[in-house]
Motif scaffolding. Structure first.
Motif, PDB file in Angstrom:
ATOM      1  N   UNK A  44     -23.783  30.712  44.085  1.00  0.00           N
ATOM      2  CA  UNK A  44     -24.249  30.434  42.618  1.00  0.00           C
ATOM      3  C   UNK A  44     -22.988  30.558  41.707  1.00  0.00           C
ATOM      4  N   UNK A  45     -22.193  31.483  41.888  1.00  0.00           N
ATOM      5  CA  UNK A  45     -21.232  31.434  40.895  1.00  0.00           C
ATOM      6  C   UNK A  45     -20.248  30.344  40.836  1.00  0.00           C
ATOM      7  N   UNK A  46     -20.006  29.585  42.186  1.00  0.00           N
ATOM      8  CA  UNK A  46     -19.365  28.456  41.950  1.00  0.00           C
ATOM      9  C   UNK A  46     -20.204  27.379  41.199  1.00  0.00           C
ATOM     10  N   UNK A  47     -21.452  27.536  41.479  1.00  0.00           N
ATOM     11  CA  UNK A  47     -22.370  26.487  40.501  1.00  0.00           C
ATOM     12  C   UNK A  47     -22.548  26.655  39.038  1.00  0.00           C
ATOM     13  N   UNK A  48     -22.038  27.707  38.634  1.00  0.00           N
ATOM     14  CA  UNK A  48     -22.160  28.238  37.332  1.00  0.00           C
ATOM     15  C   UNK A  48     -20.336  27.920  36.713  1.00  0.00           C
ATOM     16  N   UNK A  49     -19.743  27.735  37.590  1.00  0.00           N
ATOM     17  CA  UNK A  49     -18.246  27.639  36.910  1.00  0.00           C
ATOM     18  C   UNK A  49     -18.289  26.534  36.050  1.00  0.00           C
ATOM     19  N   UNK A  50     -18.725  25.262  36.425  1.00  0.00           N
ATOM     20  CA  UNK A  50     -18.478  24.201  35.441  1.00  0.00           C
ATOM     21  C   UNK A  50     -18.988  24.325  33.803  1.00  0.00           C
ATOM     22  N   UNK A  51     -19.917  25.703  33.819  1.00  0.00           N
ATOM     23  CA  UNK A  51     -20.570  25.625  32.387  1.00  0.00           C
ATOM     24  C   UNK A  51     -19.546  26.857  31.640  1.00  0.00           C
ATOM     25  N   UNK A  52     -18.528  27.198  32.283  1.00  0.00           N
ATOM     26  CA  UNK A  52     -17.737  28.034  31.588  1.00  0.00           C
ATOM     27  C   UNK A  52     -17.049  27.818  30.286  1.00  0.00           C
ATOM     28  N   UNK A  53     -17.065  28.595  29.526  1.00  0.00           N
ATOM     29  CA  UNK A  53     -16.472  28.209  27.885  1.00  0.00           C
ATOM     30  C   UNK A  53     -14.753  28.857  28.107  1.00  0.00           C
ATOM     31  N   UNK A  54     -14.031  28.060  27.991  1.00  0.00           N
ATOM     32  CA  UNK A  54     -12.682  28.543  28.000  1.00  0.00           C
ATOM     33  C   UNK A  54     -12.094  28.575  26.587  1.00  0.00           C
TER      34      UNK A  54
ATOM     35  N   UNK B 205     -31.168  33.802  39.780  1.00  0.00           N
ATOM     36  CA  UNK B 205     -29.914  33.996  40.265  1.00  0.00           C
ATOM     37  C   UNK B 205     -29.624  35.553  40.673  1.00  0.00           C
ATOM     38  N   UNK B 206     -28.725  35.702  41.728  1.00  0.00           N
ATOM     39  CA  UNK B 206     -28.473  36.966  42.244  1.00  0.00           C
ATOM     40  C   UNK B 206     -28.308  38.208  41.346  1.00  0.00           C
ATOM     41  N   UNK B 207     -27.227  37.393  40.187  1.00  0.00           N
ATOM     42  CA  UNK B 207     -26.700  38.504  39.395  1.00  0.00           C
ATOM     43  C   UNK B 207     -27.750  38.879  38.272  1.00  0.00           C
ATOM     44  N   UNK B 208     -28.411  38.023  37.906  1.00  0.00           N
ATOM     45  CA  UNK B 208     -29.523  38.165  36.894  1.00  0.00           C
ATOM     46  C   UNK B 208     -30.751  39.050  37.310  1.00  0.00           C
ATOM     47  N   UNK B 209     -31.109  38.737  38.656  1.00  0.00           N
ATOM     48  CA  UNK B 209     -32.104  39.835  38.943  1.00  0.00           C
ATOM     49  C   UNK B 209     -31.672  41.039  39.244  1.00  0.00           C
ATOM     50  N   UNK B 210     -30.338  41.214  39.389  1.00  0.00           N
ATOM     51  CA  UNK B 210     -30.001  42.566  39.711  1.00  0.00           C
ATOM     52  C   UNK B 210     -29.880  43.291  38.218  1.00  0.00           C
ATOM     53  N   UNK B 211     -29.273  42.453  37.265  1.00  0.00           N
ATOM     54  CA  UNK B 211     -29.070  42.951  35.870  1.00  0.00           C
ATOM     55  C   UNK B 211     -30.615  43.600  35.310  1.00  0.00           C
ATOM     56  N   UNK B 212     -31.603  42.959  35.478  1.00  0.00           N
ATOM     57  CA  UNK B 212     -32.659  43.310  34.748  1.00  0.00           C
ATOM     58  C   UNK B 212     -33.647  44.378  35.487  1.00  0.00           C
ATOM     59  N   UNK B 213     -33.307  44.501  36.903  1.00  0.00           N
ATOM     60  CA  UNK B 213     -34.049  45.395  37.811  1.00  0.00           C
ATOM     61  C   UNK B 213     -34.208  46.794  37.238  1.00  0.00           C
ATOM     62  N   UNK B 214     -35.158  47.230  37.043  1.00  0.00           N
ATOM     63  CA  UNK B 214     -35.374  48.491  36.677  1.00  0.00           C
ATOM     64  C   UNK B 214     -35.075  49.838  37.650  1.00  0.00           C
ATOM     65  N   UNK B 215     -34.943  49.588  38.902  1.00  0.00           N
ATOM     66  CA  UNK B 215     -34.300  50.339  40.017  1.00  0.00           C
ATOM     67  C   UNK B 215     -32.906  50.432  39.795  1.00  0.00           C
ATOM     68  N   UNK B 216     -32.312  49.311  39.242  1.00  0.00           N
ATOM     69  CA  UNK B 216     -30.847  49.090  39.278  1.00  0.00           C
ATOM     70  C   UNK B 216     -30.767  49.904  37.848  1.00  0.00           C
ATOM     71  N   UNK B 217     -31.172  49.741  36.597  1.00  0.00           N
ATOM     72  CA  UNK B 217     -30.984  50.639  35.528  1.00  0.00           C
ATOM     73  C   UNK B 217     -31.087  51.945  35.777  1.00  0.00           C
TER      74      UNK B 217
END
Length: 296
Positions: free
Chosen positions: A69-79, A121-133
Motif C-alpha cells: 500500500x505504501x508503494x501504491x501511495x508513493x506516486x501521490x507524494x508532494x515533494x 489501508x493498514x495504516x489508516x485502520x491502525x491510526x483510528x482504532x480505539x484499542x490503538x489509542x
C-alpha cells in the motif's frame, strides 16, 4: 465547484487484531499481564529519553500489505526542496548568528497526506482504532489521547527517495507515533537529541549546538526496521532522518495524536510540508489552536 467530502477510516470498526501481532502485543486484552508489562516498559523508556521502539508490531502478512500500500501511495507524494531552520520559521537577520533560528538546512522530504490514504489501508485502520489509542495513551501515562484534527497531518506517509532527508526539526504536537513500512538500502537513520527543550524552556544554546553539528555526544542514533512502532516525544526532542541512498525509498507512517482535541498545524508550516492549505488551517490560524507557546 464543491469540495469532495473526505473519506476517513471508521473508528467504530476498530478491531485491528488481524493486523497487530497479538502474541507480542495483546491490545485486545488490555488488562493482561503481558500488555501491562509492555506499557510499563514504554513508560520507563519515554521517561528516560522520550523514545520507545516496539519491534515487530504487525503480523507479517499485515506488514507485507502495508508495504504494498505504501508503494501504491508513493506516486501521490508532494515533494518540496527548500532551506528551513529547526523551527520552520523565516530568517530574522536581527538575531545573533549563533541563534538556531539563523541556521538553515536543506529539506528534501515528501509526504502523502491523510486525505489521500484510503480508509481501509493498514495504516489508516491502525491510526483510528480505539484499542490503538488506548494503548498509546497508557504508554504515555495519559487518560486519553485524540487524533490530530488536522485534515492533512493527522496521518501521513513520509516518503524519502534516494538523495532526500529530513533535517533537524521539532514536531508540532507533544508526541509522534510512527511505523516504518519500507526500509531504504542505505541511510535513513533516525537521529535525535533527547528532551533538549521543555514546554517552558527553548534552550536555544543547546539546540544551536546540535543543529550546527557541534554537539554529537547528546545525539542518539536509531536504525529502525519495517514493522517497528516508535513512540517519540518529538515536540521536545530535536530529530532528523539522514540522507537516503539506493533505489528503494524509505516509507514511514506517522500517526499524529495529541493530549488535547482540535490541534491543527500552523498554516505556513503546512504549506511548506504539503503544498496546500484547507479551510481548517485558515480557521485554526485565526484562532491559534496550540498546546503550548513554543516557537514551533
Amino acid at each position: 465547484m464543491t469540495t469532495p467530502v473526505l473519506r476517513l477510516a471508521d473508528a467504530e470498526i476498530g478491531d485491528i487484531t488481524d493486523l497487530v501481532d497479538t502474541e507480542l502485543y495483546p491490545l485486545h486484552d488490555f488488562d493482561s499481564v503481558r500488555l501491562q508489562a509492555l506499557i510499563e516498559h514504554a513508560r520507563a523508556e519515554l521517561a528516560e529519553d522520550g523514545c520507545c521502539v516496539l519491534s515487530g508490531f504487525l503480523r507479517p502478512e499485515a506488514l507485507a500489505q502495508a508495504g504494498v500500500e505504501g508503494q501504491q501511495l508513493s506516486p501521490k507524494t508532494f515533494y518540496s526542496r527548500r532551506l528551513v531552520n529547526v523551527y520552520f520559521t523565516e530568517n530574522d537577520p536581527t538575531l545573533p548568528e549563533q541563534d538556531p533560528r539563523r541556521t538553515f538546512m536543506e529539506r528534501t522530504s515528501g509526504f502523502v497526506t491523510r486525505d489521500m490514504i484510503p480508509p481501509d489501508a493498514v495504516i489508516h485502520r491502525i491510526y483510528v482504532s480505539p484499542m490503538m489509542k488506548r494503548f498509546i495513551a497508557a504508554c504515555l501515562n495519559e487518560e486519553v489521547i485524540y487524533e490530530y484534527a488536522d485534515p492533512y497531518a493527522g496521518l501521513v506517509q513520509n516518503v524519502l527517495p534516494t538523495g532526500t532527508q529530513q533535517p533537524w526539526h521539532f514536531d508540532t504536537n507533544e508526541f509522534i507515533v510512527s511505523m516504518m513500512t519500507q526500509k531504504p538500502e542505505q541511510g535513513g537513520m533516525f537521529e535525535y537529541s533527547p528532551m533538549i527543550r521543555s514546554r517552558t524552556e527553548e534552550n536555544l544554546e543547546g539546540v544551536g549546538r546540535v543543529v550546527r553539528g557541534e554537539d554529537r555526544e547528546s545525539v542518539k542514533i536509531l536504525e529502525l526496521n519495517p514493522g517497528d512502532l516508535q513512540i517519540f516525544k518529538g515536540r521536545f526532542s530535536a530529530h532528523r532522518v539522514t540522507q537516503v541512498a539506493g533505489s528503494r525509498e524509505r516509507h514511514t507512517a506517522i500517526f499524529a495524536y495529541s493530549e488535547q482535541p482540535g490541534i491543527i498545524g500552523r498554516a505556513e508550516r503546512t504549506r511548506q510540508l504539503y503544498g496546500r492549505l484547507s479551510e481548517a488551517h485558515l480557521e485554526a490560524e485565526a484562532r491559534k489552536v496550540r498546546s503550548d507557546a513554543l516557537l514551533d
